[in-house]
Scaffold this motif. Structure first.
Motif, short mmCIF file in Angstrom:
data_model
loop_
_atom_site.label_atom_id
_atom_site.label_comp_id
_atom_site.label_asym_id
_atom_site.label_seq_id
_atom_site.Cartn_x
_atom_site.Cartn_y
_atom_site.Cartn_z
N GLU A 1 0.85 -1.19 0.00
CA GLU A 1 0.00 0.00 0.00
C GLU A 1 0.89 1.24 0.00
N THR A 2 0.25 2.41 0.05
CA THR A 2 1.02 3.66 0.14
C THR A 2 0.83 4.33 1.49
N ALA A 3 0.05 3.73 2.37
CA ALA A 3 -0.23 4.34 3.67
C ALA A 3 1.00 4.31 4.57
N PRO A 4 1.33 5.44 5.18
CA PRO A 4 2.47 5.48 6.11
C PRO A 4 2.18 4.66 7.36
N VAL A 5 3.24 4.11 7.96
CA VAL A 5 3.12 3.33 9.20
C VAL A 5 4.19 3.79 10.19
#
Length: 73
Positions: A43-47
């Motif tokens: 995905e492209t979501a930051p963590v």
């Protein structure tokens, strides 16, 4: 042809690198800076830092003398 490539928003990259913080800085060069960040796998979501997939984010120094081609490499 490039269906495996992910497109990131600037906000995604900003959050992934923790707002381009100095402790995320890996290197500074003629074209700009290279930061370390983390995103969710596939995905492209930051963590949270140290989790997910590690990514390198290059920023462009508009005043630099390196060519655009080198940035793309």
């Amino acid at each position: 042809m490039y269906s495996h490539l992910k497109q990131f928003t600037f906000l995604d990259l900003k959050l992934a690198t923790r707002d381009f913080r100095p402790e995320s800085l890996l290197e500074e060069g003629g074209f700009g800076c290279l930061f370390k960040g983390w995103v969710k796998e596939n995905e492209t979501a930051p963590v949270k830092p140290g989790t997910g997939l590690t990514v390198a984010v290059k920023t462009l120094n508009l005043d630099g003398f390196q060519c655009h081609k080198e940035l793309l490499v």
